[in-house]
Design a protein around this motif. Structure first.
Motif, PDB file in Angstrom:
ATOM      1  N   ARG A 781       0.872  -1.179   0.000  1.00 33.97           N
ATOM      2  CA  ARG A 781       0.000   0.000   0.000  1.00 33.97           C
ATOM      3  C   ARG A 781       0.904   1.221   0.000  1.00 33.97           C
ATOM      4  NH1 ARG A 781      -3.162  -3.650   2.930  1.00 33.97           N
ATOM      5  NH2 ARG A 781      -5.368  -3.704   2.298  1.00 33.97           N
ATOM      6  N   LEU A 782       0.736   2.061  -1.030  1.00 31.37           N
ATOM      7  CA  LEU A 782       1.620   3.209  -1.207  1.00 31.37           C
ATOM      8  C   LEU A 782       0.849   4.512  -1.045  1.00 31.37           C
ATOM      9  CD1 LEU A 782       3.463   1.968  -4.441  1.00 31.37           C
ATOM     10  CD2 LEU A 782       4.145   1.592  -2.053  1.00 31.37           C
ATOM     11  N   GLU A 783       1.429   5.453  -0.322  1.00 32.67           N
ATOM     12  CA  GLU A 783       0.859   6.787  -0.223  1.00 32.67           C
ATOM     13  C   GLU A 783       1.354   7.595  -1.419  1.00 32.67           C
ATOM     14  OE1 GLU A 783      -1.363   7.745   2.210  1.00 32.67           O
ATOM     15  OE2 GLU A 783      -1.265   5.595   2.620  1.00 32.67           O
ATOM     16  N   VAL A 784       0.421   8.037  -2.293  1.00 34.77           N
ATOM     17  CA  VAL A 784       0.804   8.707  -3.538  1.00 34.77           C
ATOM     18  C   VAL A 784       0.012   9.996  -3.693  1.00 34.77           C
ATOM     19  CG1 VAL A 784       1.338   6.485  -4.634  1.00 34.77           C
ATOM     20  CG2 VAL A 784      -0.936   7.494  -4.924  1.00 34.77           C
ATOM     21  N   PRO A 785       0.509  10.946  -4.480  1.00 38.84           N
ATOM     22  CA  PRO A 785      -0.271  12.171  -4.752  1.00 38.84           C
ATOM     23  C   PRO A 785      -1.594  11.819  -5.439  1.00 38.84           C
ATOM     24  CG  PRO A 785       2.015  12.446  -5.403  1.00 38.84           C
ATOM     25  CD  PRO A 785       1.843  10.987  -5.099  1.00 38.84           C
ATOM     26  N   ALA A 786      -2.647  12.520  -5.079  1.00 41.48           N
ATOM     27  CA  ALA A 786      -3.956  12.227  -5.653  1.00 41.48           C
ATOM     28  C   ALA A 786      -3.984  12.430  -7.159  1.00 41.48           C
ATOM     29  CB  ALA A 786      -5.023  13.104  -4.986  1.00 41.48           C
ATOM     30  N   GLU A 787      -3.131  13.330  -7.662  1.00 39.79           N
ATOM     31  CA  GLU A 787      -3.151  13.635  -9.096  1.00 39.79           C
ATOM     32  C   GLU A 787      -2.069  12.876  -9.863  1.00 39.79           C
ATOM     33  OE1 GLU A 787      -0.563  16.510  -6.893  1.00 39.79           O
ATOM     34  OE2 GLU A 787      -2.599  15.678  -6.639  1.00 39.79           O
ATOM     35  N   ILE A 788      -1.467  11.844  -9.308  1.00 33.30           N
ATOM     36  CA  ILE A 788      -0.375  11.118  -9.947  1.00 33.30           C
ATOM     37  C   ILE A 788      -0.824  10.530 -11.290  1.00 33.30           C
ATOM     38  CG2 ILE A 788      -0.876   8.912  -8.798  1.00 33.30           C
ATOM     39  CD1 ILE A 788       2.192   8.530  -8.562  1.00 33.30           C
ATOM     40  N   SER A 789       0.080  10.559 -12.270  1.00 36.63           N
ATOM     41  CA  SER A 789      -0.248  10.023 -13.595  1.00 36.63           C
ATOM     42  C   SER A 789      -0.047   8.520 -13.612  1.00 36.63           C
ATOM     43  CB  SER A 789       0.652  10.664 -14.659  1.00 36.63           C
ATOM     44  OG  SER A 789       2.009  10.254 -14.457  1.00 36.63           O
TER      45      SER A 789
END
Length: 827
Positions: A781-789
């Motif tokens: 489970r990775l925490e990523v930017p909501a707008e990641i491509s």
């Protein structure tokens, strides 16, 4: 404004009288578009009509009032803040037996006692902060109101939906009146405690049974009603399909028709039961058993229908010395009178099949009667187990039905009976016609005249209302006749048809008639051309949300639905269900028990208001639980509610009016505040007031922490949050909210401020959790930017050690990416 409460008592509600005056002067709670107000009503789509079940004027407000009315008030205030044109009316259900008994006790006229109490309650509602539109005020004991009860009676009479007939009724010998079933508790009158008798009296009825099937079918429109209320109504209406079956009576030239929902079990009938208090029992009994029946029937009349139908009640009865003949096999069935059969259900008689009905089985065991199993359900024979089998199975011991399933056997036996002229298919209902007669003074006079020459004659409509006499009557006649019968000058009239001597009917109507249509009149309570203003009804009805106790789930709501359907049928309404949504509230109890004088656990509302203030009591009620749950006052903390309100007040005082150009503040504070206001909005919409208050408390803590972190200097984010807090609080604690709004430098009233606008960008998560699967199994489970491509997300996943060690060739054969929340890697 100067506070009239200390920190311990009122949450700085301020000068209540001043705020009441402000609301009144500004007409804050007056709906647009009521007659004569000079305002435009706006589109129906923006109108919201909320009705609380109107109060009975028993005296000052009590703890129950302090629960239900703040619930409805919060709903009304919230909808107004959201920009709707809200009609929140008030009236009083002011006729009824309690007022008459209270007047007797005090030596007063019921009208004097009633209207004095109404004024006390009206002032109590104002001081509790209710946002009623007082222009709607009505009282059902006003002649201008009850004339339309009489009009409704006459309209129903015109359409053959009113009749007069003898019927067994609950009779209170102390109050000398008929009681509804729900007014009888464990065989006693709920008002005075007298042992209730069963009597046969000539009474007036509304034929609600003519609408039984429609009342069932139209429940499809009531999706916003509580499920358990609909279940209760369905059970009360009690639709049963089956067959009528004719039984010849030995040695008598009489055939008795019974209804059974299980005609397939006819071969299992081993005895016959007649209601002990039915006229049929008197016709069937032999002389030898007549005295025994008379004694048993007298004892039966002291029990209510609810008690008689109780499954755990010991089964008793008397043999009538007579036999019925089973039409399918010629068996002689002994006939008994028993109390577990009701005289007004079906034909007042049943065939008893003890193997497949538990009450019949209990009776058979008590009387040592045979038990014959005719449906094989795979269970033990009831003759030995003592437990009736009621499920599906195959017919046995049933001649030509043997081997058939239940439904096939029902159809076959019904067709056979019909072919031989011994029965027919039938549908019946448990619902009984609405008995409206009451032998009391303080109610709507029934608009009928008795003439020896003409019979029953309706009072002409142009002579309505038939007003109650104000003098010349006895409230408690020593002769035992109804009070109106003693008003000689009022009773004796000329017949409207022949002009001869005649008398008025001396019964008054059940107060459920008053409450069956009052919600139609609120939009124009002074309308004189009919029971309600057609334009007002078109503008506001049906009711958007009806709020009140579950104790009215059956009779009141069923009667309101019936009257609405009738008025729709005669072309006066454009809808046939009165309430789009139903909100129930629970009870306020104390130490796990209903409050009562006898238990000594009453809580005095006025003492609570004096100690904690109206806002403190309101918050306590709504924070304690969801509206539908009971509130145990022993478990709640009014002082905790007051402490929070004081924290809100101090926060707004410290923030103060915005001056100059304050610093923008912490963006996370602003984001959190917007999210909390958004949650509060959703919770208020769903009536989850307890959770909404919890979020308001979180908002209070958030803003206080941010203010303290900036050395007490409010930045723009804190100013914005404090204003939003004052607005959302106004739906729950209106006086405190007004004080806070003013301390923040705003002009009154906060009720006109509009719901805070939430920035949609503030609701978007900047960081989300992406679930990474390999062959469908979660590996990371990775925490990523909501707008990641998708490209960046793929690169991040393929650099994750938990993924790469599961790829034999170092690269996947396929990868499915649904940014930003899911990636599935196939090796």
């Amino acid at each position: 404004m100067t506070s009239i409460h200390s920190d311990a008592t009122g949450g700085h509600a301020g000068d209540i009288d001043a705020w009441l005056a402000t609301w009144n002067e500004r007409k804050v709670f007056e709906a647009h578009g009521l007659p004569g107000d000079g305002t435009e009503p706006g589109p129906r789509s923006n109108n919201r009509y909320l009705v609380s079940m109107f109060p009975y004027p028993s005296g000052d407000l009590h703890m129950g009032h302090a629960e239900v009315y703040p619930i409805s008030d919060a709903a009304a205030r919230y909808l107004a803040l959201k920009g709707h044109n809200v009609l929140n009316p008030i009236g009083w259900d002011s006729f009824g037996l309690p007022a008459e008994n209270a007047a007797l006790k005090r030596g007063l006229n019921p009208a004097d006692w009633t209207y004095a109490n109404i004024e006390v309650q009206a002032e109590g509602f104002r001081r509790l902060g209710m946002s009623f539109d007082w222009r709607t005020r009505l009282h059902t004991s006003d002649p201008d109101y009850y004339r339309w009860n009489q009009w409704l009676f006459l309209k129903l009479y015109e359409h053959d939906l009113v009749y007069r007939s003898k019927a067994p009724v609950n009779w209170c010998p102390n109050d000398r009146t008929v009681l509804a079933n729900e007014q009888v508790i464990q065989g006693k009158c709920e008002r005075c405690g007298a042992l209730v008798e069963r009597r046969e009296l000539t009474q007036w009825f509304f034929k609600i049974t003519a609408y039984a099937q429609r009342l069932l079918d139209d429940m499809d429109q009531l999706g916003a009603w509580p499920h358990d209320v609909l279940v209760m109504q369905r059970n009360w209406i009690g639709r049963s399909t089956g067959a009528y079956v004719d039984f010849a009576i030995e040695d008598l030239d009489e055939t008795v028709r019974i209804f059974t929902s299980r005609p397939d079990t006819l071969f299992g009938a081993t005895f016959f039961v007649v209601a002990a208090d039915a006229a049929l029992a008197g016709r069937l009994v032999t002389d030898e058993h007549r005295e025994q029946l008379a004694q048993y029937a007298a004892a039966t009349r002291s029990a209510t229908d609810i008690d008689r139908l109780a499954s755990n009640r010991p089964k008793t009865g008397v043999f009538l010395g007579r036999y019925a003949v089973n039409p399918v096999n010629g068996d002689r069935l002994p006939i008994y009178a028993a109390d577990y059969v009701l005289s007004d259900y079906g034909t007042g008689a049943i065939m008893a099949v003890p193997a497949h009905d538990q009450r019949d089985l209990d009776f058979a065991r008590a009387m040592d009667l045979p038990v014959r199993m005719v449906v094989d359900t795979g269970e033990e024979d009831p003759a030995t187990s003592g437990v009736a089998t009621t499920g599906q199975g195959k017919a046995i011991n049933s001649s030509f039905l043997d081997g058939m399933d239940v439904e096939s056997a029902k159809a076959a036996i019904t067709a056979d009976l019909q072919a031989r002229g011994l029965g027919e298919a039938a549908t019946i209902y448990r619902l009984r016609d609405w008995l409206i007669s009451r032998q009391r003074y303080w109610g709507t006079p029934i608009p009928m005249i008795h003439c020896e020459a003409c019979g029953l004659v309706p009072v002409p409509e142009d002579q309505l209302p038939v007003k109650l006499p104000e003098s010349g009557f006895e409230l408690r006649p020593s002769s035992g006749v109804p009070p109106l019968a003693t008003a000689t000058e009022w009773v004796n009239v000329e017949c409207p048809t022949c002009g001869g001597p005649a008398t008025r009917d001396v019964d008054t109507m059940d107060t459920f008639v008053d409450s069956s249509w009052y919600f139609l009149r609120f939009p124009n309570p002074d309308y004189a051309e009919g029971p309600f203003d057609p334009e007002g009804v078109k503008r506001w009805l049906p009711v958007d949300d009806y709020i009140g106790g579950k104790e009215h789930a059956i009779l009141h709501l069923l009667y309101a639905r019936f009257v609405t359907k009738f008025l729709s049928d005669i072309g006066m309404l454009h809808f046939n269900e009165p309430f789009r949504r139903l909100t129930n509230q629970g009870q306020v109890i104390m130490n796990g028990k209903s409050m009562s004088k006898s238990l000594g656990n009453l809580v005095n509302l006025q003492e609570q208001l004096a100690q904690y203030g109206p806002d403190g009591v309101r918050v306590t009620m709504m924070f304690a639980s969801p509206p539908e749950d009971d509130i145990d006052w022993a478990d709640v903390s009014p002082s905790g509610s007051v402490k929070w309100l004081n924290r809100v007040n101090r926060l707004c005082t410290d923030v103060g009016p915005a001056t100059g150009d304050p610093a923008p503040g912490d963006p996370q504070v602003r984001r959190s505040a917007h999210r909390l206001v958004h949650e509060i909005d959703q919770l208020m919409e769903r009536r989850r007031y307890n959770v909404a208050i919890s979020r308001m408390m979180e908002l209070t803590s958030l803003l206080r922490k941010a203010l303290d972190a900036s050395s007490g200097v409010a930045d723009a984010a804190v100013h914005e949050g404090a204003r939003a807090l004052a607005v959302v609080l106004s739906a729950i604690a209106p006086f405190t909210a007004e004080e806070c709004w003013q301390r923040l430098g705003n002009a009154p009233s906060v009720a006109e401020a509009g719901w805070p606008k939430v920035d949609p960008d503030m609701l978007i998560d900047s960081v989300v959790t992406c679930v990474v699967q390999v062959k469908g199994k979660v590996q990371a489970r990775l925490e990523v930017p909501a707008e990641i491509s998708a490209e960046d997300l793929e690169a991040l996943v393929l650099a994750t050690e938990a993924v790469t060690r599961r790829l034999p060739n170092g690269r996947p054969s396929r990868i499915v990416i649904k940014p930003p929340t899911l990636v599935n890697v196939i090796p």
